[in-house]
Design a protein around this motif. Structure first.
Motif, PDB file in Angstrom:
ATOM      1  N   LEU A  76     -35.045  80.250   0.659  1.00 12.20           N
ATOM      2  CA  LEU A  76     -35.061  81.796   0.797  1.00 12.20           C
ATOM      3  C   LEU A  76     -35.857  82.874   0.691  1.00 12.20           C
ATOM      4  O   LEU A  76     -36.183  83.308   2.235  1.00 12.20           O
ATOM      5  CB  LEU A  76     -33.748  82.250  -0.032  1.00 12.20           C
ATOM      6  N   ILE A 119     -37.722  81.769   3.970  1.00  9.91           N
ATOM      7  CA  ILE A 119     -37.545  82.041   5.250  1.00  9.91           C
ATOM      8  C   ILE A 119     -37.358  83.390   5.528  1.00  9.91           C
ATOM      9  O   ILE A 119     -37.900  83.782   6.723  1.00  9.91           O
ATOM     10  CB  ILE A 119     -35.987  81.592   5.418  1.00  9.91           C
ATOM     11  N   ARG A 120     -37.292  84.209   4.237  1.00  5.17           N
ATOM     12  CA  ARG A 120     -37.848  85.669   4.486  1.00  5.17           C
ATOM     13  C   ARG A 120     -39.259  85.795   4.881  1.00  5.17           C
ATOM     14  O   ARG A 120     -39.621  86.575   5.321  1.00  5.17           O
ATOM     15  CB  ARG A 120     -37.022  86.437   2.964  1.00  5.17           C
ATOM     16  N   GLY A 158     -34.950  81.275  12.315  1.00  9.78           N
ATOM     17  CA  GLY A 158     -35.203  81.517  11.870  1.00  9.78           C
ATOM     18  C   GLY A 158     -37.300  82.339  11.081  1.00  9.78           C
ATOM     19  O   GLY A 158     -37.398  81.913  10.318  1.00  9.78           O
ATOM     20  N   LEU A 181     -30.364  87.104   8.303  1.00  8.31           N
ATOM     21  CA  LEU A 181     -30.216  85.370   6.861  1.00  8.31           C
ATOM     22  C   LEU A 181     -28.595  85.104   6.220  1.00  8.31           C
ATOM     23  O   LEU A 181     -28.122  83.704   6.596  1.00  8.31           O
ATOM     24  CB  LEU A 181     -31.703  85.536   6.107  1.00  8.31           C
TER      25      LEU A 181
END
Length: 229
Positions: A17, A20-21, A90, A124
């Motif tokens: 996570l 991805i962020r 993403g 997301l």
């Protein structure tokens, strides 16, 4: 086509996570817009985030499903494309929300070009919910513990409304309310988001009650169950 270094597929949920962020923060637009087809190499997977099923406990069922899909896909010379794979942009790459088995089937059939896809646009948090929602209705349906574990994950690491989690995971409203309470209780015990993400829902619930799930030594259990000569 992917525009950045892919995130390792075996990252745990918390680290994936964060990765991805970080990619999303770069605000890179998809080079294809919303594609209708992608090559196999552009279909990335991060199972800890977007694969709701626990495949480790359903290997036989999983393999049978893959064999059916691989046969149905045809050959590189005469492909029979399966239902479109649902993907989400993403930041650097396209990630599979629904269609992990189809991707493996194409790989086994050596079909690597022009894979039909459907692009999902959303945050997301919304992509994570969409992955659960699509898989809970799939031809190889999720089991209740899998749905509960994904609901717990969404409670822990997203800002989704309770109603969104209920709908996405096909779980009861009361279950999500209980998960929110457990998240608060674990927070007061000093548990971090990353630690909570490593727990199943059952483990989190028991820990919030001051209990722990008993560890099963499968080798010892098997030895005891095996008749002696």
């Amino acid at each position: 086509m992917a525009t950045g270094k892919p995130i390792p597929e075996d990252l745990d949920t918390a680290d994936a996570l964060v990765a991805i962020r970080t990619a999303l923060a770069a605000h890179l637009e998809s080079p294809e817009g919303d594609p209708e087809v992608l090559d196999l190499e552009d279909l990335r997977t991060i199972e800890s985030v977007f694969q709701p099923r626990d495949l480790a406990y359903r290997e036989g069922e999983d393999e049978a499903h893959l064999q059916v899909l691989t046969k149905a896909a045809g050959t590189p010379e005469k492909p029979t494309y399966l239902e479109a794979v649902t993907v989400w942009w993403g930041g650097h790459n396209w990630y599979i929300l629904d269609g992990h088995h189809r991707r493996i089937a194409y790989e086994r059939a050596k079909i690597v070009k022009n894979i039909p896809v459907r692009a999902f646009t959303g945050s997301l948090d919304e992509a994570m919910a969409e992955a659960v929602s699509l898989n809970s209705k799939d031809k190889m349906p999720m089991r209740l513990p899998e749905k509960m574990n994904k609901a717990w994950q969404l409670v822990v690491c997203t800002e989704l409304k309770k109603s969104q989690i209920v709908t996405a995971c096909s779980v009861a409203d009361g279950s999500v309310a209980a998960m929110r309470r457990v998240k608060r209780e674990l927070g007061t015990l000093g548990r971090t988001i990353a630690q909570m993400l490593e727990m199943t829902w059952e483990e989190a619930r028991l820990e919030s009650q001051g209990k722990t799930k008993p560890k099963v030594d499968h080798d010892t259990a098997l030895e005891k169950a095996t008749p002696r000569a």
